[in-house]
Design a protein around this motif. Structure first.
Motif, PDB file in Angstrom:
ATOM      1  N   MET A  42       0.843  -1.184   0.000  1.00  0.00           N
ATOM      2  CA  MET A  42       0.000   0.000   0.000  1.00  0.00           C
ATOM      3  C   MET A  42       0.885   1.243   0.000  1.00  0.00           C
ATOM      4  N   PRO A  43       0.509   2.234  -0.766  1.00  0.00           N
ATOM      5  CA  PRO A  43       1.249   3.501  -0.744  1.00  0.00           C
ATOM      6  C   PRO A  43       1.138   4.158   0.634  1.00  0.00           C
ATOM      7  N   ILE A  44       2.164   4.911   0.998  1.00  0.00           N
ATOM      8  CA  ILE A  44       2.166   5.589   2.293  1.00  0.00           C
ATOM      9  C   ILE A  44       2.528   7.060   2.107  1.00  0.00           C
ATOM     10  N   ASN A  45       2.184   7.871   3.103  1.00  0.00           N
ATOM     11  CA  ASN A  45       2.627   9.270   3.126  1.00  0.00           C
ATOM     12  C   ASN A  45       4.044   9.286   3.673  1.00  0.00           C
ATOM     13  N   TYR A  46       4.931  10.028   3.008  1.00  0.00           N
ATOM     14  CA  TYR A  46       6.345   9.983   3.382  1.00  0.00           C
ATOM     15  C   TYR A  46       7.011  11.297   3.001  1.00  0.00           C
ATOM     16  N   LEU A  47       7.955  11.726   3.816  1.00  0.00           N
ATOM     17  CA  LEU A  47       8.749  12.907   3.514  1.00  0.00           C
ATOM     18  C   LEU A  47       9.974  12.444   2.739  1.00  0.00           C
ATOM     19  N   CYS A  48      10.066  12.816   1.471  1.00  0.00           N
ATOM     20  CA  CYS A  48      11.167  12.381   0.617  1.00  0.00           C
ATOM     21  C   CYS A  48      12.462  13.051   1.063  1.00  0.00           C
ATOM     22  N   PRO A  49      13.491  12.252   1.385  1.00  0.00           N
ATOM     23  CA  PRO A  49      14.758  12.848   1.815  1.00  0.00           C
ATOM     24  C   PRO A  49      15.549  13.462   0.655  1.00  0.00           C
ATOM     25  N   TYR A  50      15.182  13.168  -0.579  1.00  0.00           N
ATOM     26  CA  TYR A  50      15.910  13.661  -1.745  1.00  0.00           C
ATOM     27  C   TYR A  50      15.401  15.016  -2.228  1.00  0.00           C
ATOM     28  N   THR A 103       3.858   2.737  -5.692  1.00  0.00           N
ATOM     29  CA  THR A 103       4.324   1.371  -5.476  1.00  0.00           C
ATOM     30  C   THR A 103       4.422   0.632  -6.804  1.00  0.00           C
ATOM     31  N   THR A 104       5.471  -0.187  -6.924  1.00  0.00           N
ATOM     32  CA  THR A 104       5.698  -0.982  -8.125  1.00  0.00           C
ATOM     33  C   THR A 104       6.163  -2.374  -7.706  1.00  0.00           C
ATOM     34  N   PRO A 105       5.468  -3.424  -8.169  1.00  0.00           N
ATOM     35  CA  PRO A 105       5.947  -4.773  -7.848  1.00  0.00           C
ATOM     36  C   PRO A 105       7.168  -5.120  -8.705  1.00  0.00           C
ATOM     37  N   ILE A 106       8.201  -5.688  -8.065  1.00  0.00           N
ATOM     38  CA  ILE A 106       9.404  -6.103  -8.783  1.00  0.00           C
ATOM     39  C   ILE A 106       9.798  -7.504  -8.310  1.00  0.00           C
ATOM     40  N   PRO A 107      10.352  -8.318  -9.188  1.00  0.00           N
ATOM     41  CA  PRO A 107      10.751  -9.674  -8.785  1.00  0.00           C
ATOM     42  C   PRO A 107      11.834  -9.623  -7.716  1.00  0.00           C
ATOM     43  N   SER A 156       8.488  -1.882  -4.511  1.00  0.00           N
ATOM     44  CA  SER A 156       9.363  -0.716  -4.485  1.00  0.00           C
ATOM     45  C   SER A 156       8.509   0.534  -4.295  1.00  0.00           C
ATOM     46  N   HIS A 157       8.881   1.372  -3.322  1.00  0.00           N
ATOM     47  CA  HIS A 157       8.198   2.644  -3.080  1.00  0.00           C
ATOM     48  C   HIS A 157       9.069   3.764  -3.642  1.00  0.00           C
ATOM     49  N   THR A 158       8.514   4.551  -4.550  1.00  0.00           N
ATOM     50  CA  THR A 158       9.263   5.646  -5.165  1.00  0.00           C
ATOM     51  C   THR A 158       8.543   6.971  -4.958  1.00  0.00           C
ATOM     52  N   CYS A 159       9.309   8.047  -5.034  1.00  0.00           N
ATOM     53  CA  CYS A 159       8.763   9.396  -4.923  1.00  0.00           C
ATOM     54  C   CYS A 159       8.189   9.794  -6.285  1.00  0.00           C
ATOM     55  N   ARG A 177      11.221  10.763  -8.603  1.00  0.00           N
ATOM     56  CA  ARG A 177      11.317   9.416  -9.174  1.00  0.00           C
ATOM     57  C   ARG A 177      12.434   8.553  -8.581  1.00  0.00           C
ATOM     58  N   ARG A 178      12.878   8.842  -7.376  1.00  0.00           N
ATOM     59  CA  ARG A 178      13.918   8.044  -6.736  1.00  0.00           C
ATOM     60  C   ARG A 178      13.278   7.017  -5.813  1.00  0.00           C
ATOM     61  N   GLU A 179      13.920   5.854  -5.711  1.00  0.00           N
ATOM     62  CA  GLU A 179      13.396   4.808  -4.836  1.00  0.00           C
ATOM     63  C   GLU A 179      13.648   5.194  -3.384  1.00  0.00           C
ATOM     64  N   LEU A 180      12.593   5.197  -2.586  1.00  0.00           N
ATOM     65  CA  LEU A 180      12.701   5.561  -1.182  1.00  0.00           C
ATOM     66  C   LEU A 180      13.017   4.344  -0.329  1.00  0.00           C
ATOM     67  N   PHE A 181      12.327   3.244  -0.569  1.00  0.00           N
ATOM     68  CA  PHE A 181      12.621   1.999   0.121  1.00  0.00           C
ATOM     69  C   PHE A 181      11.938   0.858  -0.617  1.00  0.00           C
ATOM     70  N   ARG A 182      12.282  -0.360  -0.200  1.00  0.00           N
ATOM     71  CA  ARG A 182      11.754  -1.562  -0.849  1.00  0.00           C
ATOM     72  C   ARG A 182      11.289  -2.534   0.216  1.00  0.00           C
ATOM     73  N   PHE A 183      10.050  -3.017   0.059  1.00  0.00           N
ATOM     74  CA  PHE A 183       9.507  -4.051   0.950  1.00  0.00           C
ATOM     75  C   PHE A 183       9.852  -5.412   0.360  1.00  0.00           C
ATOM     76  N   ARG A 184      10.613  -6.205   1.095  1.00  0.00           N
ATOM     77  CA  ARG A 184      11.060  -7.509   0.605  1.00  0.00           C
ATOM     78  C   ARG A 184      10.210  -8.606   1.248  1.00  0.00           C
ATOM     79  N   ARG A 185       9.706  -9.503   0.422  1.00  0.00           N
ATOM     80  CA  ARG A 185       8.869 -10.597   0.905  1.00  0.00           C
ATOM     81  C   ARG A 185       9.679 -11.665   1.636  1.00  0.00           C
ATOM     82  N   LEU A 186      10.947 -11.791   1.300  1.00  0.00           N
ATOM     83  CA  LEU A 186      11.777 -12.814   1.937  1.00  0.00           C
ATOM     84  C   LEU A 186      13.099 -12.245   2.343  1.00  0.00           C
TER      85      LEU A 186
END
Length: 72
Positions: free
Chosen positions: A1-9, A18-22, A56-59, A63-72
């Motif tokens: 789920m998308p979240i509210n976030y203060l972009c550090p960049y 949010t974008t699903p990536i392998p 992958s969560h991006t601004c 357009r920079r990646e802020l963080f990535r949620f890893r399933r494993l």
């Protein structure tokens, strides 16, 4: 789920895109299906299921990646 976030960049307060990536789980499932006989393309099924991929969560502004949620 998308979240509210203060972009550090860029310094903007944004809702992430949010974008699903392998990830590792996707590749392990694909390899496991291939080893157990799903050789005619069925082993690629984990790449079509978003709930098995990392997220992958991006601004949306810079357009920079802020963080990535890893399933494993």
């Amino acid at each position: 789920m998308p979240i509210n976030y203060l972009c550090p960049y860029c310094g903007n307060y944004v809702v992430t895109v949010t974008t699903p990536i392998p990830g590792v789980l996707t590749w392990l499932l694909c390899t496991g299906l291939f080893v157990f006989g799903c050789v005619l393309g069925c082993c690629l099924l984990p790449f079509c299921v978003d709930s098995l991929m990392d997220v992958s969560h991006t601004c949306p502004v810079c357009r920079r990646e802020l963080f990535r949620f890893r399933r494993l």
